[in-house]
Design a protein around this motif. Sequence first.
Motif, PDB file in Angstrom:
ATOM      1  N   GLY A  23       0.797  -1.214   0.000  1.00 21.22           N
ATOM      2  CA  GLY A  23       0.000   0.000   0.000  1.00 21.22           C
ATOM      3  C   GLY A  23       0.829   1.264   0.000  1.00 21.22           C
ATOM      4  O   GLY A  23       1.994   1.272  -0.386  1.00 21.22           O
ATOM      5  N   ARG A  24       0.195   2.330   0.432  1.00 25.57           N
ATOM      6  CA  ARG A  24       0.797   3.663   0.447  1.00 25.57           C
ATOM      7  C   ARG A  24       0.644   4.259   1.834  1.00 25.57           C
ATOM      8  O   ARG A  24      -0.346   4.013   2.512  1.00 25.57           O
ATOM      9  N   ILE A  25       1.613   5.069   2.239  1.00 26.54           N
ATOM     10  CA  ILE A  25       1.515   5.755   3.534  1.00 26.54           C
ATOM     11  C   ILE A  25       1.973   7.194   3.350  1.00 26.54           C
ATOM     12  O   ILE A  25       2.950   7.462   2.660  1.00 26.54           O
ATOM     13  N   GLY A  26       1.233   8.121   3.930  1.00 28.08           N
ATOM     14  CA  GLY A  26       1.545   9.536   3.820  1.00 28.08           C
ATOM     15  C   GLY A  26       2.673   9.956   4.752  1.00 28.08           C
ATOM     16  O   GLY A  26       3.201   9.168   5.537  1.00 28.08           O
ATOM     17  N   ARG A  27       3.031  11.237   4.656  1.00 24.56           N
ATOM     18  CA  ARG A  27       4.164  11.744   5.441  1.00 24.56           C
ATOM     19  C   ARG A  27       3.899  11.746   6.938  1.00 24.56           C
ATOM     20  O   ARG A  27       4.758  11.372   7.723  1.00 24.56           O
ATOM     21  N   GLU A  28       2.731  12.186   7.360  1.00 24.78           N
ATOM     22  CA  GLU A  28       2.444  12.286   8.802  1.00 24.78           C
ATOM     23  C   GLU A  28       2.461  10.919   9.496  1.00 24.78           C
ATOM     24  O   GLU A  28       3.159  10.745  10.499  1.00 24.78           O
ATOM     25  N   PRO A  29       1.735   9.914   8.969  1.00 26.09           N
ATOM     26  CA  PRO A  29       1.819   8.602   9.631  1.00 26.09           C
ATOM     27  C   PRO A  29       3.221   8.000   9.544  1.00 26.09           C
ATOM     28  O   PRO A  29       3.638   7.272  10.445  1.00 26.09           O
ATOM     29  N   TYR A  30       3.941   8.312   8.471  1.00 30.43           N
ATOM     30  CA  TYR A  30       5.318   7.832   8.319  1.00 30.43           C
ATOM     31  C   TYR A  30       6.170   8.334   9.477  1.00 30.43           C
ATOM     32  O   TYR A  30       6.858   7.560  10.140  1.00 30.43           O
ATOM     33  N   TRP A  31       6.120   9.638   9.745  1.00 33.18           N
ATOM     34  CA  TRP A  31       6.917  10.203  10.844  1.00 33.18           C
ATOM     35  C   TRP A  31       6.422   9.718  12.199  1.00 33.18           C
ATOM     36  O   TRP A  31       7.223   9.474  13.110  1.00 33.18           O
ATOM     37  N   LEU A  32       5.113   9.574  12.367  1.00 32.64           N
ATOM     38  CA  LEU A  32       4.588   9.084  13.649  1.00 32.64           C
ATOM     39  C   LEU A  32       5.034   7.647  13.922  1.00 32.64           C
ATOM     40  O   LEU A  32       5.422   7.322  15.051  1.00 32.64           O
ATOM     41  N   CYS A  33       4.994   6.808  12.899  1.00 39.04           N
ATOM     42  CA  CYS A  33       5.441   5.415  13.074  1.00 39.04           C
ATOM     43  C   CYS A  33       6.937   5.367  13.361  1.00 39.04           C
ATOM     44  O   CYS A  33       7.383   4.572  14.194  1.00 39.04           O
ATOM     45  N   PHE A  34       7.724   6.211  12.695  1.00 44.91           N
ATOM     46  CA  PHE A  34       9.147   6.239  12.988  1.00 44.91           C
ATOM     47  C   PHE A  34       9.407   6.742  14.396  1.00 44.91           C
ATOM     48  O   PHE A  34      10.329   6.275  15.070  1.00 44.91           O
ATOM     49  N   GLY A 131      -2.297   1.943  -4.585  1.00 45.67           N
ATOM     50  CA  GLY A 131      -3.457   2.332  -3.794  1.00 45.67           C
ATOM     51  C   GLY A 131      -4.096   3.593  -4.336  1.00 45.67           C
ATOM     52  O   GLY A 131      -3.468   4.352  -5.074  1.00 45.67           O
ATOM     53  N   PRO A 132      -5.348   3.842  -3.960  1.00 47.71           N
ATOM     54  CA  PRO A 132      -6.055   5.004  -4.481  1.00 47.71           C
ATOM     55  C   PRO A 132      -5.615   6.329  -3.854  1.00 47.71           C
ATOM     56  O   PRO A 132      -5.637   7.358  -4.505  1.00 47.71           O
ATOM     57  N   LEU A 133      -5.231   6.294  -2.605  1.00 50.67           N
ATOM     58  CA  LEU A 133      -4.858   7.499  -1.863  1.00 50.67           C
ATOM     59  C   LEU A 133      -3.714   7.155  -0.918  1.00 50.67           C
ATOM     60  O   LEU A 133      -3.471   5.985  -0.637  1.00 50.67           O
ATOM     61  N   PRO A 134      -3.035   8.171  -0.374  1.00 51.37           N
ATOM     62  CA  PRO A 134      -2.085   7.862   0.698  1.00 51.37           C
ATOM     63  C   PRO A 134      -2.829   7.187   1.856  1.00 51.37           C
ATOM     64  O   PRO A 134      -4.002   7.446   2.091  1.00 51.37           O
ATOM     65  N   ASN A 135      -2.143   6.316   2.565  1.00 51.67           N
ATOM     66  CA  ASN A 135      -2.706   5.566   3.691  1.00 51.67           C
ATOM     67  C   ASN A 135      -3.805   4.607   3.243  1.00 51.67           C
ATOM     68  O   ASN A 135      -4.838   4.477   3.894  1.00 51.67           O
ATOM     69  N   SER A 136      -3.593   3.955   2.114  1.00 51.96           N
ATOM     70  CA  SER A 136      -4.559   2.993   1.608  1.00 51.96           C
ATOM     71  C   SER A 136      -3.842   1.946   0.774  1.00 51.96           C
ATOM     72  O   SER A 136      -2.653   2.055   0.505  1.00 51.96           O
TER      73      SER A 136
END
Length: 141
Positions: A23-34, A131-136
């Motif tokens: 899938g795809r992940i956006g910038r905000e969840p990427y930094w939060l997960c890191f 994926g259709p959108l980031p975080n999907s």
Amino acid sequence: MNTPPPSANISPGPLWALLSPIGRIGREPYWLCFAIIWIIFCIAMRIWWLSEPGTPTPEALLAGDFINTNPLFPVLILVLQWFQLALVIKRLQDVGQSGFLALLIFVPVISLIMLIVLGLVPSQAAPNRHGPLPNSYWRKR
């Protein structure tokens, strides 16, 4: 006869963010997960540091001491590496690149540069093959 496009999972859960490379992940969840990964790593390092007798200097600490302190620490490091790899793969797919480039995180200097650049590059606004959108992600039928 037209077949409908596969349905999309627009709101995957937090386990997907850390465990799945699909899938795809956006910038905000990427930094939060890191941030979560780094906090867990720092807690493990602090436990290791406090388990050493006296006040050890960074030069005196050895990797063998790390393993002898708690044999589960290497397992934790491998699990955190998987989390990091899954995040980088999803982030690369979000910006339209191949997830294969995620192998570059195992190259020491390039890894740090890559992690920062991926956190700053904006997502593709349009759907892509991941994926259709980031975080999907696309669901397989």
